[in-house]
Structure formats: C-alpha cells, structure tokens
Design a protein around this motif. Structure first.
Motif: not given
Length: 600
Positions: A97-117, A156-162
């Motif tokens: 979730t957006v509240e968990m975004l304390s590290d960009n590796r959380y975004l990488l986690l979702v990206l790898m799930e998409a790549e695996r599928a 990535c719509e979070s204000p923490r993402v560039d």
C-alpha cells in the motif's frame, strides 16, 4: 570560530553562536538532506526490466529461465523487507500500500510480480503452438501481469515518487494492457494502449541523455510492429507494406524484433490465405487445399520483393534463409498429405499413371526451393567475386580464393540437376531445355574459376585449355538461347564472361612466354642473382624478402696434395745390434756371482 555575519539587517554585524546551537543546526541540515533524498523514490523501470531480461535468458528467448529469476528475486526482496506472505505451510496474500512506501524496493517488488506473470505468459505462448489449450492459461497470466502493472501505477501516484518513475510506470502499464487486448484481438483498444506507451517513451527519450534515449527508442521499435498490425486489422491497407519495410530494417541478427515481425506477417497472410484456392504453373492449374501451402505461396511474391530491395548482403542472406526454411516446412506438410494419398490409392487400386495435383504441387514447391538455392549461391558468388578483385592488405588474413567459388557453382549445378528430375515435368521439353541451358551457363562460370585456380599455381597450359572450354560453353549458350525466349533473363551474362576470358587468355599467353625468365625465375631466384633483370616482385616489400640465398651453396676448392713413399719397400737398413743393450742371463747363479764379485 562560532562567529557569523548576520543574514538579516543592513549592517555587517557579527554574532557569536554557541557550539551547542551550531551542532543542532548541522544535525538539522543533515536530517533535511536525508529527508530530501529519501522522500522522492527513483525507480528506472525500463532500465531494470531490460537489464534483467538480457542477463537472465531473454537474449536467447528462454522465458522459463527469466521467470525463475523473477521468483528468486521476489523471495529475496520479501525477506529483506520483512514482507512475508505467510509461512512454509500456508500462503497469506499481502498487498503493498501507499502507507508502506518507506523504501523504493516495495515498488520493485510489485514490478517483479508483473514481470513474473508476463514471462510465464510468454512461455505459454511458445508452448501454445503445439498445445492450443495453453492459450487460456496464457490469457490468465497476461491479465495478472496487467493487474500488477496497474497496482504499480497507483503506487507511483504517491507524492513520494518522482515524475520520471510515474511516467515509466504509466508506459509499462499501457504496454501490458495493450498485450492483453492484442491477444484478445481487440485491435482498437490495443492500438490505443500501444500508442499511449509509444508517446510516453518518445517524450522521455527527448527529455533525457542519449544513453537513456537509446533504450526508449528500442522500446518504441518493439511496439511499432504491433501498432501497424492493429492498424491493418482495423482497415489500414498500407500497414502491411509498412510491416514489410520494418522487416527489412530489422537487421541481420534476428532476435525478438525479427521474431515478432515474422509472427505478425504470418498471421496477416493466414487471414488472406482463405481467399486463395489454386495456383498455376507450367500451364497447369493446381488446387491448393493445404493451409500452410496457401500461406507460403501467398507470401512468395512479398519475400522475393524483399530480397530484391535488401540494402546489404547480410539482410539478403537472412531473407534467403527465411524463405528456404518456410519452403522446407511447406514441402514437409505436402509430403505428409502425399503419404495419405498414396495409402488411399493402394486401397482403391487406382492406376497411378498421371501425376496427381498434390504431386504436381510438391514438384512446384521443390522447384521454388531449388531455384532459391541457386539464386542464393549466385548472390554469394557475386559477393566473393567482388572481394577476389580487391587488393589484399593483410598478408596474415586468408582472403577469398577461386576454389571457394568452384564449391558454390558445384552446389548450383547439383540443384539444377535435381530440377530436371522433378515428377510431372519429364515430358515438358521446353522446361528441360531451359534447365540444360542454365546448366551450360553455370558450367562455363565453374570452368572459368577452375582455370583461375590453375593460373595461381602457374600451370599455364592447363589454364589455357580450360579457358577454351569456357568459350565453347559460352558460344553454345548463345546459339541455343536464340530458340528459347527470355531464358537468359535471370542468368549471368555470358557475353561479359567471353570478354573477360579473352583478356585473360592474352595475359596468360604473355605470362607463359615470359615465365621462363621473368615469372618463374624471377619469383624463385634471390635478388642478388637477378640484378640485371627487371621484375616486379611484391615479396621484396613483405616480411620475408628473397634477397640472398641462405645458407649459401657449397663451392669446390683445391684439395691438399697427398704423397705416397714408393721407395720404402726397396731400402735396406744397416744392422743396429751393437747399438742395442745386451742383457745378462738371469737366475740364482748370476745373483750369487754378483754378490761375491765373481764374474765381474
């Protein structure tokens, strides 16, 4: 020092700041910098995807290996982040979730799930060629990948993402949704999604450095064939021509781009092949009932046009190989039908005097294959012949030789010999005469390069005889071509060969006359022995110039005289007994006499 100028006020007042306040200010600045860097998460989506794919299997089209890599990386990321989904006995699904975004590796986690599928769906797409039921699983995994892409875009719509990461996430989601629509044959929606993805990557390419722009442009080139194919299915008739042009510009290396183009063109031809029912060749109309044969014959003209428009020899060679591979597959499919037809004839006891339509179709496809082999080898021979005339700069590198061309013309003559034995064409005298005429042309060229190989080893008489044979073949071709109209249209010009042979004959006769004193002697004798004779010897400026003979030859020299003493056998020497010391008698008696003085 603790003294600072005042940032406010009009004067240059100096203030003293206590050390404790100064330390707190430094800590506050460091916290601000850390907050600034970690507040905006950066994730180069396309760069990560491309690097992972190239390093873990997709360079060779191994989607299963890439899927295994994605699974392992997901496991490592979850363990590092403490984002465990249950235990070894039970899986408990958790979403980022957006509240968990304390590290960009959380975004990488979702990206790898998409790549695996996505990689699993591409693996199933390869296997669906032989197992059609896997197509349902393929669509399920593609939808799963698209859902993971949508989750990544929302995160990535979070204000923490560039801003750059947001745009890349949008483009990635559009690409996955376009792939889903493409497989479902929803051409309009797929085209809109691909166009959105293409627009975003083009904007990113214009905004960043050249290194990143190359990556974005490559992605645009991968998407373009899908857009053209969607446009063709919507109703754009010019899209097929654009696909063919993209196929020519895909390069000679093959890869994913070329594979996609081939698959899209094959799908397009499969749709058009439904309207094709027969083909005409050598005055006979043959029905075409095999789908694979329809698709191949429908694209034959496009393949030949693409070969004629090829920009370089590498592209032409690749297109020849593609055409030959398609032709072999089609011939194999026709052979299977021929076996079935032969069994049916045996059961019905039909007379097999006349060649059936299927057998004649097989002969036509075999003709296409053999003639393509002839044209391919002729193209390679022209390329080698051009290199043969170029001066060789590197002595250590082996250049082309006439023997290489002889081998190519041997293959051409073998293919033409097979053409004359095709079933259904034994009584076609015009066809047999055309094949015989073509064999004469290529025999002349083969004989010419055999003569060239004899010239290299300075066998003048053999080369001269072979040149005469070339002229005989060429004149025979010219005399027979008058009765066969347009038979020499696709063949090499024998008149150019006659001109070249006449020039070579004169050079050969001059070399044979001067060979005794200039060519043969000049090339084998060292320079010190032929200073009075002019001869262009290229070896003198090479690495091993022939200057003097080493080691030198043995030379005769006068021997030391021998004397024989012939008078020695007739000389009588004087006696020398008085000169020799006489020894006394030995024994015990002599010893006693010597002691007591007797006999002394």
């Amino acid at each position: 020092m603790g003294l600072y100028y005042s940032p406010v006020g009009g004067g240059n007042a100096v203030y003293w700041i206590p050390p404790a306040v100064k330390l707190r200010r430094r800590r506050w600045c460091m916290h601000y910098l850390v907050f600034f860097f970690f507040f905006f998460f950066l994730l180069a989506v396309l760069q990560i995807i491309k690097d992972s794919q190239q390093q873990h299997g997709l360079r060779h089209g191994d989607y299963q290996r890439y899927r295994g890599y994605c699974s392992r990386r997901l496991r490592r990321l979850r363990k590092t982040l403490g984002f465990k989904c249950g235990n070894r006995h039970k899986f408990t699904g958790k979403k980022v979730t957006v509240e968990m975004l304390s590290d960009n590796r959380y975004l990488l986690l979702v990206l790898m799930e998409a790549e695996r599928a996505w990689s699993y769906s591409m693996q199933l797409k390869q296997e669906a060629n032989t197992e059609p039921r896997k197509r349902f699983h393929l669509l399920s995994r593609l939808r799963k990948a698209a859902k993971h892409g949508e989750r990544l875009e929302k995160l990535c719509e979070s204000p923490r993402v560039d801003a750059k990461t947001k745009l890349e996430a949008q483009a990635y989601t559009s690409y996955l949704s376009g792939m889903v629509r493409f497989e479902l044959q929803e051409w309009k929606d797929a085209m809109e999604a691909f166009n959105k993805c293409k627009t975003i990557y083009e904007k990113l390419a214009s905004a960043f450095t050249e290194e990143l722009a190359v990556l974005y442009h490559q992605r645009v080139e991968e998407i373009s064939p899908n857009i053209r194919y969607c446009a063709y299915n919507i109703g754009d008739q010019n899209a097929m021509n654009e696909l063919m042009q993209m196929r020519l510009s895909a390069g000679g290396g093959g890869g994913m781009m070329a594979e996609k183009l081939e698959a899209l063109i094959t799908q397009t031809r499969a749709k058009q092949a439904a309207t094709m029912s027969e083909v005409e060749w050598r005055g006979r109309t043959v029905p075409v009932k095999i789908d694979k044969a329809r698709i191949f014959l429908l694209g034959l003209g496009d393949n030949e046009a693409a070969i004629a428009q090829a920009a370089n020899e590498e592209t032409k060679e690749r297109l020849y190989e593609t055409l030959l591979a398609e032709c072999r597959d089609t011939i194999q499919a026709v052979r299977e039908e021929l076996k079935t037809e032969a069994k049916q004839r045996e059961r019905s006891d039909e007379a097999s005097g006349k060649v059936s339509n299927l057998q004649f179709l097989h002969s036509y496809l075999t003709y296409i294959k053999l003639w393509t082999v002839v044209k391919r080898n002729e193209s390679m021979a022209h390329m080698l012949q051009a290199k043969l005339k170029e001066p060789q700069t590197d002595e250590n590198k082996r250049g082309p030789r006439p023997q290489d061309l002889i081998r190519l013309y041997d293959i051409i003559l073998q293919s033409l010999a097979e053409l004359s034995t095709l079933q259904g064409l034994e009584e076609d005298h015009t066809f047999q005469k055309e094949v015989a005429l073509k064999m004469l042309v290529y025999k002349a060229y083969r004989c010419f390069f055999i003569a060239q190989s004899y010239v290299l080893v300075k066998k003048w008489s053999e080369a001269l005889v072979l040149y005469e044979r070339v002229l005989k073949y060429a004149k025979e071709v010219q005399s027979k071509a008058k009765s066969l109209n347009n038979s020499l249209k696709d063949l090499p010009d024998v008149q150019e060969l006659i001109t070249e042979v006449n020039a070579e004959k004169y050079s050969l006769q001059a070399a044979a006359i001067l060979g005794g004193c200039l060519t043969c002697k000049g090339s084998h004798f060292p320079l010190c022995e032929r200073l009075e004779t002019f001869h262009l010897d290229p070896t003198l400026v090479g690495k091993q110039p022939n200057l003097v003979q080493f080691p030198p030859d043995f030379q005769p020299i006068p021997c030391k005289p021998l004397f024989f003493d012939l008078a020695l056998n007739h000389v009588a020497f004087p006696p020398l007994d008085d000169k020799v010391e006489q020894k006394g008698k030995g024994g015990l008696t002599g010893y006693i006499k010597g002691i007591f003085g007797f006999g002394s």
